[in-house]
Each structure stands twice: as structure tokens, then as C-alpha cells.
Design an enzyme around this catalytic site. Structure first.
Site, short mmCIF file in Angstrom:
data_model
loop_
_atom_site.label_atom_id
_atom_site.label_comp_id
_atom_site.label_asym_id
_atom_site.label_seq_id
_atom_site.Cartn_x
_atom_site.Cartn_y
_atom_site.Cartn_z
N GLU A 182 75.55 19.50 32.06
CA GLU A 182 74.91 20.37 32.16
C GLU A 182 74.81 21.54 33.19
O GLU A 182 74.59 22.66 33.00
CB GLU A 182 73.18 20.06 31.62
CG GLU A 182 72.88 19.28 30.51
CD GLU A 182 71.89 19.06 30.10
OE1 GLU A 182 70.84 20.04 30.42
OE2 GLU A 182 71.26 17.91 29.66
N GLU A 204 71.93 8.51 35.40
CA GLU A 204 70.86 9.10 34.61
C GLU A 204 70.00 8.08 33.96
O GLU A 204 68.92 8.08 33.92
CB GLU A 204 71.35 10.09 33.56
CG GLU A 204 70.49 10.74 32.86
CD GLU A 204 70.98 11.59 31.54
OE1 GLU A 204 72.43 11.64 31.27
OE2 GLU A 204 70.37 12.37 31.03
C1 BGC Z 1 68.56 16.62 31.83
C2 BGC Z 1 67.41 15.77 32.74
C3 BGC Z 1 66.30 16.77 32.27
C4 BGC Z 1 65.83 16.33 31.02
C5 BGC Z 1 64.52 16.96 30.55
C6 BGC Z 1 68.35 15.76 30.38
O1 BGC Z 1 69.08 16.45 29.57
O2 BGC Z 1 69.85 16.06 32.13
O3 BGC Z 1 67.66 15.33 33.92
O4 BGC Z 1 65.31 16.69 33.38
O5 BGC Z 1 66.98 16.57 30.03
O6 BGC Z 1 63.90 15.76 30.06
#
Ligand code: BGC
Length: 762
Positions: free
Chosen positions: A329, A632
Site C-alpha cells: 500500500e 503485519e
Molecule cells: C493496512 C493497515 C491499516 C489497516 C486498516 C491495512 O490494509 O496495511 O496497516 O491500518 O489496513 O485496518
């Protein structure tokens, strides 16, 4: 684009002011004035367009000169964000250039790029996510030097530009960060040639080789290998190729992509002429060029690796803006900043960097006061979040507007971040107040007057991410919707909890800024919300539904459990942890509080157990499974080695750094900017030694401690030991020393050493 110009007289000073729609690379007479990349930085360009100032005096000569500019898509037209959609800000690239020549005779001359000419060059395509294709056969020779024949080039087209407010860039640019040689080149089981950087980074691979023209070399980037040891790129969604292509020319050549960057450790190489060797490659991480401030090390190599992982995740996610991850992202998710900001500010000088991002946040705040989940708030996110979640914001995430400035205040003692964001913080709380007051769950009409009154203080409607990514819901769950399940199950209680937090934190900020009326008003509001929360969610037995560890952690940390029920809630939290095999089961918003809550409630023993846990989910599980950055998801690599499509470079769970420095190292600021700090190391945590230091605004503050001797039975259950503790207090600062067996004392600047007896934890 080539912009020839003449310096008609001897030059005393020359400056170039440059910005672009897209990203640019500038040369003056063939030389780059500095090593920055990816300028102009990512801002909501419609509102804020940063320009860069270059002192080019030394590069300009009397007579003919030329400026060269390469323009690429960058954030302006690139395929960015989670969806990979293009043209977030515009469809056409453009350059804004202003050069000022100050002559020795006191006269001045200025020019723009209007008389420039343009041509296609060797960069065939360049996208921040997809990658860069460079055809060295199409290099244009001395195109960015004087005297070049540009007759075949096209004149530039002047277009009306409506850039946002032009602001001189006031924070550290993105630069190469300590380039290094890769660790090894391996032949994967499936026969692929794979370069292993040895470290997950955000950046590019520089290549150097001698070759004949026409070889097409492809470099594909991925953060991990699969269970069999083959190259793996499982990044979700479209346009995430992370693939650079280089076509050789004749002779010796070096190339470093400048208009893209990737999240990677492994690089699949194909089309290399002959056998690639390590000396053909250099790993070039990109990051905002902040100063290093904090350091932490212990006698346990696994903790040291965790510390290194935290630091590398920070470096990889401070490319222009604070991002969630470099691979999927590259987005400024506000929740990630909210939880990680204290650690970020401790490790590196993030002051100017976060202040700039907060300026973007203010520009993106909606007229309702809602703080978007992502800053800059890309068009693609607006659409897909609205479509899928029906929301622009989430509790906890929007709190970055308060938590990031507070982290800046505490770390660097500079009130400006609080002052300049104060109106935005108030608007955020006003938005929450308004939602809580006017939006109610189904059935509201039939409730008792008391329940209806209480509901005015509960933000129990709207979408929230809740305690995002709870491991027991996500791990091993093949359901693609598993991530969203954590939101669905917890948002109903996390929304109201964070409403109390927002009100309380804003009251704290108002107090710091000397706004007594506001401070009182927000403190009173926080009290009301806490009472409503307790009455709605905390049972007489201290139970809180839904029963997840993180819900207890949040409720305890935010003071939402009435005092008489705290012991029961703590006992229940510890029970849940024990039932989970002494493993955490907490998500985004509770992880930052987890270990502190346990320590504050007298269960330091449990905090240590979670910290030193090495079964999944835990920090050390990742370390034991080869992580070089924070993942993550705790189980991104499963016990059997299966790799999943999560990001392997997400700093959010690295927020534990803040706890490690304060509680294990024992170095904690008490007053903003470190004028006073507390020294209270975890001498009983089982480590043989630890050291932590910080370059504070006063100078270096440091604690190092070591177990130097044991007496009596040194078995795990008993005996007592001696610890040697050393403390450095910088000039004009004070340290409060809290060590076992000694009365608390305050010491002045200088070096202090203490020998103390440490009772073994039973
Ligand atoms: C991101 C997170 C973000 C989340 C929202 C994800 O796709 O990588 O770090 O805070 O979405 O819940």
C-alpha cells in the site's frame, strides 16, 4: 526535459526551486545537486505542493549551462494504494521550475522551464509499485549538458497549473539509506536465481556489469521465500509487480532505479548475461534522512534482533510519509502512526517528518471533523472504503491527530505540534461527540430513559477497525474476510472506549496549552463517557464482552473499569492469556497498551512471559522464523513455513519498542523533552544485561545495567543477585532513580553508578 541557460556574468549564487506533478530527478550540467530521490514528497497535492530548493552555485559555470529533468509518474499518476488504481491526482506530468542567478555585480536573473525542450529517454516506464523499465540503449548521451543538439526535441508545453499552496520542503528528503552488499545469491529448488539481501528493506537494487547490448534483465522483488525456499511475491491486489527491467547497452554500466521503490529482501533475477555475482549488486534502501536518536541492546540476541527489526521497519516505512508497508500500500494509515509514534520518535528524529505529515492530515480532515483513515487520502481509498466500509474514518485511527502531536511533544518538548493541530483535534472530538449524540443502535427507541441518555456518550455506531487483526480470529483462517471479522466483532466496544480516550487526551493537550476551560470541559466529558462505558459494558464481575484479551487491555489502560472491578478484570485478562498458552491475542489498538497494563497492575511476571514467549503469536516467534522486520500478522509465516500474502514490513506491532526502552532498559521521560526522566530498569526480567540510550534535546541520556554477581541459591525460584547500574544524565536534565533496596533519589547531570541487590522473582 532540457533547459539550457546562459550565465552572462560571473555568478555569486545560484538556486533552483523545483517541484512537479509526478516525481523528478534534477541534474545541473550533468551532475545531481544532491542524492535525494522521489521529490516532490507525497502530500495531498491539491492542497499542499512542496517545492525543493537546491543551491546549484558550484555547478553553474560562466557561459552556457543546462538543467536536466526526468519526470516520472510517482504519486501523481502512478498506480498506487491498495487497489493499484492510477491517476490519483492528475493525468499529465508537469514541472514547475524557477532558477535564480545572483551575479557578482549585484544583478539578478531568473528563468523558468518555458523555453525547455523534451524528449523520451531510457526510462520506458516507471511506477512506484509496478517498477521501472530502463533501456540503456536509449540513453541520450550528454543531453543534460550545454552544447547538446536538441533540434529534434519537442518544445515543452505550457499548461495552466493549479498547484496547491506552494510550501518549501521543511523536512528530511528521501535519500539512499546506508547502501550495502547483498548477503548471497542462491539457486532456489525450482531453479530460479534469487538474490538475498539478507534484510527486508524498502528500496531498490543497483546493478553493475559489463555486457553486450540487448540483454533484458528482470529483477522481481519479494519480502520472503515460500515454504519450499522458492521466490514468493504474494502481494494482494493489482499492479503490485515490483519488477524492474533493465536492457543493457554495450560496455560497463551501472544502474540504480530512481522512480520506484519496493518492499523486498529477495530478488528473482532473470535474463542476466552469464552468472550473476554478489559484486554485481548493491542494496539501496530509501528513507527520509532522519538522525538516529535511540539505541537498545541486551544480553539476549533475540531481543537485539527484534530491536533491529523494529528499526528496519521504521526505516522502510518512512519514505516520504509514514506508511503502513512498502509493498502492498505505501499508504499513510493513520492508525499505524497513532500506535507507533512514540517508538518512532525515540528511535530517530521524526519531528519535522511527522509535523509535515500532520499538515497533510489537517488538509485532508473532512469538514465534519472526521480524520480520514489514510493521509494523504487518495481517491482510490475514498472510493473503496466508502464502497466496502461505508466510512472515511475509524475510532483509534483518527486519534493520530492527537497521539502523533503528543508523541512529538513528549519526545522533543516542542509545543508547536500541539498548538498547530489543536483546532483539528477539537474538530475530531466534536465529530465523535456529534456521532455519539445523534446516532444510535437499532432498538434505541424502546430503551429506558436512562439507557437513552447513556447512549449519547457511546460511539457505538459507524464502522471501526476495532482491535484490528486479533490473532485468534485471523491466524489459520482461510476466510478472505477474516481480517474484517476482527473489526466486526470488536468495533462495538472499541468505538466507545476510544471516545473516552480521545476526550481525555484532548483534555490533557488543552492543559498543556494552558486552556483551562477546555481542559475542564474535556475532562468532564471523558468522565461521562467512562461512566457510560462502565455501565453499558463492564459487568458486576468485571467481565467485558466480547471477551478478548485486547478488550480487557483497552478497558484497563483507558481507565474504563470502575476501581472496585479492576482486580477482577485483571484476573480475567491473565486467565485469558494463560488459556492461550501465555500467548498474546491482541490487535492493533491493544498491543501498545498490553505490557504496560500488566506491569501497572502488578503482573510484570506475565508481561515478561509474553515478551519472552517464542510460540506464535509472539514477537520472538517472528525472530525465530527469520524475520528481519516486523510482520503485519504474527503468523505471516506459519509454523510449517507456509508464507502468506501479508506484508512483512509493518511497523505497527513494533510499538513494543516503547515499552522495551522504558521498562526493560529503564529509560522513561517524565517531562516532555526529557528535562526529567525516570530510571527504573527491569533488573528482574531474566536478562543478564541491557543498555538503552537516547539523544535527547539536552544531550545523551543512557541507562545500562548488568547482573554482576549472585548469592545464595541461584535456581530459578530463589536467591538474590547484584546488579551494576550506570546512568548518564545530560546537562540541565534530572533523573529520578528507582532501584530496588534504595530510596528513590533525583540525580543531576553526569555519570552515576549504583550497585544494588536484586531479589529473584518467585
Ligand atoms: C493496512 C493497515 C491499516 C489497516 C486498516 C491495512 O490494509 O496495511 O496497516 O491500518 O489496513 O485496518
Amino acid at each position: 526535459m532540457r533547459v539550457p541557460f546562459t550565465a552572462s556574468r560571473p555568478v555569486a549564487a545560484a538556486r533552483a526551486y523545483v517541484t512537479a506533478h509526478g516525481i523528478y530527478d534534477l541534474t545541473v550540467n550533468g551532475t545531481r545537486p544532491d542524492d535525494r530521490v522521489l521529490a516532490p514528497e507525497h502530500t495531498p497535492y491539491g492542497a499542499i505542493q512542496l517545492y525543493q530548493t537546491y543551491d546549484i552555485t558550484a555547478l553553474v559555470s560562466a557561459g552556457g549551462n543546462a538543467l536536466g529533468v526526468v519526470l516520472a509518474d510517482g504519486w501523481w499518476t502512478g498506480r498506487i494504494g491498495t487497489t493499484g488504481d492510477s491517476c490519483q491526482y492528475g493525468t499529465t506530468l508537469g514541472l514547475l521550475l524557477d532558477v535564480e542567478l545572483a551575479y557578482v555585480d549585484g544583478t539578478c536573473e531568473r528563468f523558468s522551464a518555458e523555453h525547455g525542450r523534451s524528449h523520451e529517454g531510457p526510462v520506458r516506464r516507471a511506477d512506484l509499485f509496478v517498477g521501472e523499465a530502463y533501456d540503456a540503449r536509449r540513453e541520450l548521451g550528454a543531453w543534460d549538458r550545454p552544447g547538446y543538439d536538441d533540434a529534434a526535441w519537442l518544445p515543452v508545453r505550457r499548461v495552466p497549473a493549479a498547484p496547491g499552496a506552494l510550501i518549501g520542503q521543511d523536512f528530511e528528503p528521501v535519500r539512499p539509506f546506508e547502501p550495502f552488499s547483498p548477503a548471497r545469491i542462491l539457486t532456489a529448488p525450482n531453479g530460479d536465481t534469487v538474490l538475498d539481501a539478507g534484510q527486508v528493506v524498502a528500496g531498490v537494487v543497483e546493478i553493475r556489469l559489463s555486457s553486450r547490448a540487448g540483454h533484458v534483465i528482470t529483477l522481481e522483488h519479494g519480502e520472503t521465500l515460500d515454504a519450499d525456499g522458492n521466490f514468493f511475491n504474494g502481494i494482494l491486489n493489482d499492479n503490485k509487480d515490483q519488477t524492474d527491467v533493465y536492457t543493457t547497452r554495450d560496455g560497463y554500466q551501472e544502474h540504480r532505479p530512481r522512480f520506484t521503490y519496493h518492499g523486498f529482501r529477495y530478488v528473482r533475477i532473470s535474463g542476466w548475461p552469464g552468472e550473476p555475482a554478489l559484486e554485481n549488486f548493491r542494496i539501496v534502501p530509501y528513507a527520509a534522512a532522519m538522525d538516529d536518536l535511540g539505541d537498545f541492546s541486551t544480553s539476549d540476541e533475540r531481543l537485539n534482533q527484534l530491536q533491529s527489526n523494529i528499526r528496519w521497519s521504521q526505516i522502510g516505512n518512512t519514505v516520504s510519509i509514514p506508511t503502513d508497508c512498502p509493498s502492498r500500500e505505501k499508504a499513510g494509515w493513520t492508525g499505524d502512526v497513532a500506535v507507533y509514534a512514540p517508538t518512532m520518535c525515540f528511535l530517530r528524529g521524526a519531528h519535522a517528518f511527522l509535523r509535515s505529515w500532520l499538515r497533510s492530515l489537517r488538509a485532508e480532515q473532512l469538514t465534519t471533523g472526521a480524520v480520514p483513515m489514510i493521509v494523504p487520502y487518495l481517491k482510490a481509498y475514498r472510493t473503496f472504503l466508502k464502497d466496502q466500509l461505508g466510512s472515511d474514518t475509524s475510532s483509534g485511527w483518527g486519534d493520530a491527530v492527537i497521539l502523533a502531536p503528543l508523541a512529538l511533544w513528549r519526545a522533543y518538548g516542542d509545543k508547536r505540534a500541539l498548538e498547530e493541530n489543536y483546532p483539528a483535534m477539537r474538530a475530531w472530538l466534536a465529530y465523535i461527540e456529534q456521532r455519539a449524540r445523534t446516532q444510535h443502535p437499532a432498538g434505541f427507541e424502546g430503551w429506558s430513559p436512562e439507557e437513552r441518555e447513556r447512549d449519547r456518550y457511546l460511539w457505538n455506531t459507524d464502522f471501526h477497525f476495532g482491535d484490528w487483526l486479533i490473532p485468534s480470529i485471523v491466524l489459520g483462517n482461510p476466510d478472505a474476510n477474516a481480517m474484517n471479522l476482527t473489526a466486526e466483532r470488536t468495533m462495538g466496544v472499541v468505538g466507545p472506549a476510544f471516545y473516552a480516550f480521545t476526550a481525555e487526551k484532548l483534555g490533557e493537550v488543552a492543559g498543556i496549552l494552558g486552556r483551562a476551560d477546555d481542559a475542564a470541559r474535556y475532562a468532564a466529558l471523558a468522565e461521562k463517557v467512562r461512566a457510560a462505558f462502565a455501565s453499558a459494558y463492564v459487568g458486576a464481575d468485571g467481565r467485558i464482552e466480547p471477551e478478548y484479551q485486547g478488550i480487557y487491555v483497552i478497558a484497563l489502560a483507558l481507565g474504563l473499569v470502575p476501581e472496585d472491578r479492576v482486580p477482577a478484570a485483571v484476573a480475567r485478562l491473565v486467565e485469558l492469556i494463560e488459556q492461550n498458552g501465555w500467548r498474546l491475542d491482541t490487535g492493533f489498538l491493544s498491543v501498545p497498551f498490553l505490557l504496560d497494563v500488566l506491569c501497572d497492575q502488578g503482573r510484570t511476571d506475565v508481561a515478561y512471559r509474553l515478551m519472552f514467549q517464542d510460540r506464535c503469536p509472539s514477537w520472538l516467534y517472528e525472530v525465530d522464523h527469520g524475520a528481519t522486520t516486523l510482520w503485519e500478522s504474527w503468523g505471516a509465516i506459519a509454523v510449517d513455513g507456509t508464507a502468506s500474502s501479508y506484508s512483512y514490513n509493518h511497523y505497527a506491532f513494533g510499538c513494543v519498542g516503547d515499552w522495551l526502552y522504558r521498562r526493560i532498559g529503564g529509560l522513561a521521560a517524565i517531562e516532555a523533552g526529557w528535562r526529567r526522566f525516570r530510571v527504573e530498569p527491569a533488573l528482574d526480567c531474566g536478562l543478564a544485561r541491557a543498555a538503552v540510550s537516547e539523544e535527547t534535546p539536552y544531550g545523551r541520556a543512557a541507562v545500562s545495567w548488568e547482573i554482576v554477581g549472585t548469592q545464595g541459591d541461584d535456581g530459578p525460584q530463589g536467591g538474590c543477585r547484584t546488579a551494576f547500574v550506570q546512568v548518564d544524565v545530560p546537562p540541565n536534565a534530572r533523573a529520578e532513580i528507582r532501584l530496588p533496596g534504595m530510596p528513590e533519589q533525583t540525580v543531576k547531570s553526569g555519570h552515576h553508578a549504583f550497585l544494588v541487590r536484586v531479589e529473584r522473582r518467585a
